[in-house]
Motif scaffolding. Structure first.
Motif, mmCIF file in Angstrom:
data_model
loop_
_atom_site.group_PDB
_atom_site.id
_atom_site.type_symbol
_atom_site.label_atom_id
_atom_site.label_comp_id
_atom_site.label_asym_id
_atom_site.label_seq_id
_atom_site.Cartn_x
_atom_site.Cartn_y
_atom_site.Cartn_z
ATOM 1 N N LYS A 1 54.429 -45.192 -3.947
ATOM 2 C CA LYS A 1 53.892 -44.933 -5.289
ATOM 3 C C LYS A 1 52.775 -43.900 -5.301
ATOM 4 O O LYS A 1 52.225 -43.587 -6.361
ATOM 5 C CB LYS A 1 53.397 -46.238 -5.912
ATOM 6 N N GLY A 2 52.386 -43.394 -4.117
ATOM 7 C CA GLY A 2 51.462 -42.271 -4.122
ATOM 8 C C GLY A 2 50.166 -42.389 -3.351
ATOM 9 O O GLY A 2 49.727 -41.400 -2.744
ATOM 10 N N PRO A 3 49.453 -43.545 -3.360
ATOM 11 C CA PRO A 3 48.160 -43.602 -2.663
ATOM 12 C C PRO A 3 48.282 -43.351 -1.160
ATOM 13 O O PRO A 3 49.263 -43.758 -0.535
ATOM 14 C CB PRO A 3 47.679 -45.026 -2.946
ATOM 15 N N LEU A 4 47.261 -42.694 -0.612
ATOM 16 C CA LEU A 4 47.216 -42.412 0.810
ATOM 17 C C LEU A 4 46.970 -43.701 1.591
ATOM 18 O O LEU A 4 46.139 -44.522 1.210
ATOM 19 C CB LEU A 4 46.094 -41.408 1.093
ATOM 20 N N LEU A 5 47.676 -43.873 2.711
ATOM 21 C CA LEU A 5 47.518 -45.049 3.568
ATOM 22 C C LEU A 5 46.510 -44.766 4.683
ATOM 23 O O LEU A 5 46.244 -43.612 5.021
ATOM 24 C CB LEU A 5 48.869 -45.437 4.160
ATOM 25 N N PRO A 6 45.970 -45.828 5.320
ATOM 26 C CA PRO A 6 44.974 -45.634 6.381
ATOM 27 C C PRO A 6 45.515 -44.952 7.633
ATOM 28 O O PRO A 6 44.725 -44.448 8.443
ATOM 29 C CB PRO A 6 44.530 -47.066 6.703
ATOM 30 N N PHE A 7 46.813 -44.953 7.831
ATOM 31 C CA PHE A 7 47.443 -44.316 8.995
ATOM 32 C C PHE A 7 46.832 -42.932 9.226
ATOM 33 O O PHE A 7 46.804 -42.096 8.337
ATOM 34 C CB PHE A 7 48.943 -44.201 8.743
ATOM 35 N N LYS A 8 46.356 -42.699 10.467
ATOM 36 C CA LYS A 8 45.657 -41.445 10.735
ATOM 37 C C LYS A 8 45.749 -41.108 12.214
ATOM 38 O O LYS A 8 45.507 -41.958 13.072
ATOM 39 C CB LYS A 8 44.192 -41.552 10.320
ATOM 40 N N ALA A 9 46.114 -39.882 12.519
ATOM 41 C CA ALA A 9 46.143 -39.396 13.904
ATOM 42 C C ALA A 9 45.643 -37.960 13.924
ATOM 43 O O ALA A 9 45.839 -37.211 12.957
ATOM 44 C CB ALA A 9 47.551 -39.475 14.471
ATOM 45 N N ASP A 10 45.005 -37.585 14.998
ATOM 46 C CA ASP A 10 44.469 -36.232 15.142
ATOM 47 C C ASP A 10 45.404 -35.444 16.049
ATOM 48 O O ASP A 10 45.458 -35.681 17.256
ATOM 49 C CB ASP A 10 43.066 -36.296 15.748
ATOM 50 N N ILE A 11 46.156 -34.503 15.464
ATOM 51 C CA ILE A 11 47.154 -33.721 16.200
ATOM 52 C C ILE A 11 46.789 -32.251 16.065
ATOM 53 O O ILE A 11 46.493 -31.773 14.972
ATOM 54 C CB ILE A 11 48.568 -34.004 15.658
ATOM 55 N N ASP A 12 46.829 -31.508 17.182
ATOM 56 C CA ASP A 12 46.249 -30.164 17.191
ATOM 57 C C ASP A 12 47.165 -29.058 16.678
ATOM 58 O O ASP A 12 46.680 -27.991 16.283
ATOM 59 C CB ASP A 12 45.739 -29.815 18.596
ATOM 60 N N HIS A 13 48.494 -29.253 16.693
ATOM 61 C CA HIS A 13 49.412 -28.211 16.237
ATOM 62 C C HIS A 13 50.516 -28.837 15.387
ATOM 63 O O HIS A 13 50.645 -30.062 15.336
ATOM 64 C CB HIS A 13 49.991 -27.456 17.437
ATOM 65 N N PRO A 14 51.333 -28.019 14.724
ATOM 66 C CA PRO A 14 52.265 -28.556 13.731
ATOM 67 C C PRO A 14 53.204 -29.648 14.221
ATOM 68 O O PRO A 14 53.681 -29.632 15.349
ATOM 69 C CB PRO A 14 53.057 -27.309 13.302
ATOM 70 N N VAL A 15 53.458 -30.575 13.314
ATOM 71 C CA VAL A 15 54.468 -31.621 13.502
ATOM 72 C C VAL A 15 55.755 -31.150 12.846
ATOM 73 O O VAL A 15 55.752 -30.696 11.703
ATOM 74 C CB VAL A 15 53.999 -32.959 12.894
ATOM 75 N N ARG A 16 56.868 -31.268 13.566
ATOM 76 C CA ARG A 16 58.148 -30.768 13.069
ATOM 77 C C ARG A 16 59.224 -31.844 12.951
ATOM 78 O O ARG A 16 60.303 -31.570 12.418
ATOM 79 C CB ARG A 16 58.651 -29.647 13.979
ATOM 80 N N ALA A 17 58.965 -33.046 13.448
ATOM 81 C CA ALA A 17 59.978 -34.097 13.405
ATOM 82 C C ALA A 17 59.308 -35.458 13.352
ATOM 83 O O ALA A 17 58.279 -35.683 14.002
ATOM 84 C CB ALA A 17 60.885 -34.012 14.633
ATOM 85 N N LEU A 18 59.905 -36.364 12.575
ATOM 86 C CA LEU A 18 59.395 -37.730 12.440
ATOM 87 C C LEU A 18 60.571 -38.710 12.408
ATOM 88 O O LEU A 18 61.623 -38.410 11.833
ATOM 89 C CB LEU A 18 58.619 -37.901 11.129
ATOM 90 N N SER A 19 60.372 -39.870 13.013
ATOM 91 C CA SER A 19 61.344 -40.953 12.878
ATOM 92 C C SER A 19 60.602 -42.273 12.958
ATOM 93 O O SER A 19 60.004 -42.603 13.982
ATOM 94 C CB SER A 19 62.410 -40.886 13.985
ATOM 95 N N ALA A 20 60.624 -43.004 11.851
ATOM 96 C CA ALA A 20 59.932 -44.294 11.790
ATOM 97 C C ALA A 20 60.889 -45.414 12.205
ATOM 98 O O ALA A 20 62.063 -45.417 11.846
ATOM 99 C CB ALA A 20 59.426 -44.542 10.369
ATOM 100 N N ALA A 21 60.357 -46.352 12.961
ATOM 101 C CA ALA A 21 61.106 -47.538 13.373
ATOM 102 C C ALA A 21 60.303 -48.758 12.937
ATOM 103 O O ALA A 21 59.573 -49.354 13.727
ATOM 104 C CB ALA A 21 61.331 -47.536 14.880
ATOM 105 N N PRO A 22 60.394 -49.138 11.665
ATOM 106 C CA PRO A 22 59.507 -50.171 11.128
ATOM 107 C C PRO A 22 59.654 -51.529 11.803
ATOM 108 O O PRO A 22 58.665 -52.257 11.938
ATOM 109 C CB PRO A 22 59.904 -50.237 9.644
ATOM 110 N N SER A 23 60.843 -51.884 12.245
ATOM 111 C CA SER A 23 61.005 -53.178 12.904
ATOM 112 C C SER A 23 60.307 -53.222 14.255
ATOM 113 O O SER A 23 60.044 -54.295 14.804
ATOM 114 C CB SER A 23 62.488 -53.496 13.082
ATOM 115 N N HIS A 24 59.981 -52.057 14.807
ATOM 116 C CA HIS A 24 59.242 -51.966 16.063
ATOM 117 C C HIS A 24 57.775 -51.592 15.824
ATOM 118 O O HIS A 24 57.010 -51.487 16.786
ATOM 119 C CB HIS A 24 59.888 -50.935 16.983
ATOM 120 N N GLY A 25 57.400 -51.343 14.564
ATOM 121 C CA GLY A 25 56.025 -50.973 14.260
ATOM 122 C C GLY A 25 55.632 -49.613 14.801
ATOM 123 O O GLY A 25 54.463 -49.375 15.091
ATOM 124 N N LYS A 26 56.617 -48.683 14.901
ATOM 125 C CA LYS A 26 56.364 -47.400 15.544
ATOM 126 C C LYS A 26 56.800 -46.231 14.662
ATOM 127 O O LYS A 26 57.689 -46.365 13.825
ATOM 128 C CB LYS A 26 57.152 -47.308 16.859
#
Length: 496
Positions: free
Chosen positions: A179-204
């Motif tokens: 619905k729009g609000p930002l979540l607390p999830f936060k990581a410091d990454i130094d260069h662009p991210v190009r791919a993501l895959s969430a595995a919610p049942s594993h919490g990853k």
């Protein structure tokens, strides 16, 4: 005899009993620019990229063009263009990432754009799939291009070049509520991210890209983060060259799969499989040629790349100067199936295909190509289950003749989705022999057939070839005159 270890798509099967789709493209609309992203939901395939128009199958550039600004929607089964057509505009406007919500009701779109129609936005929006309207809830202000999106029931994960989202620091990766609000999830990454895959049942969340540092420690190209906090859970030292980046991550219920792009000569650019539970490697192929996209379907891992040397992978091909842009592999053991539809490198960066999606049993392919299987087709194509392409008929040559014998020769043909082909030889229109041989575009044997005929006779030979479903036309005739038998010499008799 063909010596290559070929995994025939008509014989080899995936774990669930299926195999690769047909390598014969279905009739498909085209774009006038690059397709960067594909997504699907509820029987619809969404196409995002950098283009101004689409045109019908077979239309040449500029003909029968229909306005679509960086976004189009098609019926997945029929390929029909749909009226859903929001316009994505702005400086450097392009759509780079899309993903539907798990329930298929919402399509999340990211890229580099500041307007959708007349609505001001900032690089990420949501579209309601039911009526193609822009969601009023999901409007995060993302400071730079979004290159990757994945979704769960509780979060929308964004990856890209940005460093702020909705006014808060988020370095190249962020999570936003549906619905729009930002979540607390936060990581410091130094260069662009190009791919993501969430595995919610594993919490990853699996995160790939160009980076070398994550959360203050050295981590190159791939990490697994905690899905709630963004803390680093797993690293993958030694999986990649330091000159490589991760361009694609997908998963099934037990494994994840990674596609790699190298930067520099002689860099391995493999596909890698790992276990979702602990991140250990299951297999790694040995191909060169940057992988841009992956999609799993019925036990087969389809990839978009420009592979040019897979010689040390089962079913793979040697370096030959050609680039194979589409491939299918067994998800269980990395083996490459005999499935070789192809595109050209195309426009732009000359990469070929860049995006894959499967919906309603049809594989959609998008990119910057301008040809598919050697025929004009720009930006978009698709493949279904029906095998419609016959192998090319070979040309016959005369190998040898002798009284009562004719040997004809030909070079083996090859088929894009069947390794084993059967050749039928006809003498004067009558079938007299057949031979079955496996071949591939890099491995085509010289074949022959010896026929027994009457000395001094004259015959016309033709040949056709079948993949078991489709048969070529008959070859041009080879006319052969068979030598007559030599007359026996007589020995003169006499008296001594």
């Amino acid at each position: 005899m063909c010596t290559a270890a070929l995994l025939d798509a008509s014989l080899a099967t995936a774990a669930d009993g299926s195999g690769p789709l047909s390598a014969d493209p279905l009739s498909t609309w085209q774009t006038d620019g690059v397709v960067w992203s594909l997504a699907s939901a509820n029987g619809v395939v969404y196409v995002g990229g950098t283009f101004d128009t689409v045109r019908p199958p077979g239309a040449a550039p500029g003909q029968k063009a229909v306005k679509r600004t960086n976004f189009a929607a098609f019926d997945a089964a029929t390929g029909k263009l749909l009226p859903c057509a929001p316009s994505f505009t702005g400086l450097n406007h392009t759509v780079r990432a899309m993903k539907a919500s798990p329930d298929g009701r919402t399509l999340y779109v990211g890229g580099s754009f500041n307007s959708v129609g007349s609505t001001r936005v900032a690089n990420a929006v949501a579209i309601k799939t039911g009526d193609c309207s822009l969601s009023a809830d999901f409007r995060p202000a993302v400071s730079a291009v979004v290159r990757a999106i994945d979704t769960t029931a509780d979060a929308v994960y964004l990856g890209g070049d940005f460093n702020r989202v909705s006014g808060q620091v988020r370095s190249r990766v962020a999570a936003v509520e549906p619905k729009g609000p930002l979540l607390p999830f936060k990581a410091d990454i130094d260069h662009p991210v190009r791919a993501l895959s969430a595995a919610p049942s594993h919490g990853k969340v699996f995160v790939g890209g160009d980076f070398d540092s994550v959360n203050g420690r050295s981590d190159h190209a791939l990490v697994t983060l905690d899905a709630r906090s963004g803390a680093t859970l797993l690293s993958y030292p030694g999986w990649f060259s330091l000159q490589a980046s991760v361009k694609a991550i997908v998963r099934d219920n037990s494994r994840f799969f990674v596609g790699v792009e190298g930067h520099g000569p002689s860099i391995l650019e493999p596909r890698i499989s790992g276990r979702l539970t602990n991140g250990t490697m299951v297999w790694k192929d040995t191909c060169r040629g940057a992988t841009q996209a992956l999609v799993p379907f019925q036990g087969v891992l389809y990839s978009a790349s420009h592979a040019h040397d897979c010689s040390d992978t089962p079913g793979g091909f040697p370096e030959s100067g050609d680039r194979q842009h589409l491939m299918a592999q067994s998800m269980t053991d990395r083996s490459i199936f005999h499935w070789f539809p192809d595109t050209n490198d195309g426009m732009g960066e000359g990469v070929g295909p860049r995006a894959l999606a499967v919906e309603k049993g049809v594989l959609w392919v998008g990119g910057e190509f301008t040809k598919v299987n050697g025929k004009p087709q720009m930006g978009l194509t698709r493949f279904g289950s029906r095998d419609t392409g016959a192998p090319k008929v070979p040309a016959l040559s005369l190998g040898a003749t002798q009284p009562g014998k004719v040997t004809i020769t030909w070079r083996a043909s090859w088929d894009r989705d069947d390794a084993a082909l059967t050749y039928k030889i006809y003498r004067d229109g009558k079938l007299v022999g057949r031979k079955t041989e496996s071949s591939a575009y890099w491995d085509r044997a010289q074949m022959n057939y010896t026929d027994s005929v009457k000395p001094g006779s004259r015959h016309r030979y033709t040949i056709d070839v079948t993949d078991g479903t489709n048969t070529s036309r008959k070859s041009a005739a080879l006319t052969v005159t068979v030598p007559k038998a030599k007359a026996k010499s007589r020995t003169a008799g006499g008296h001594r």
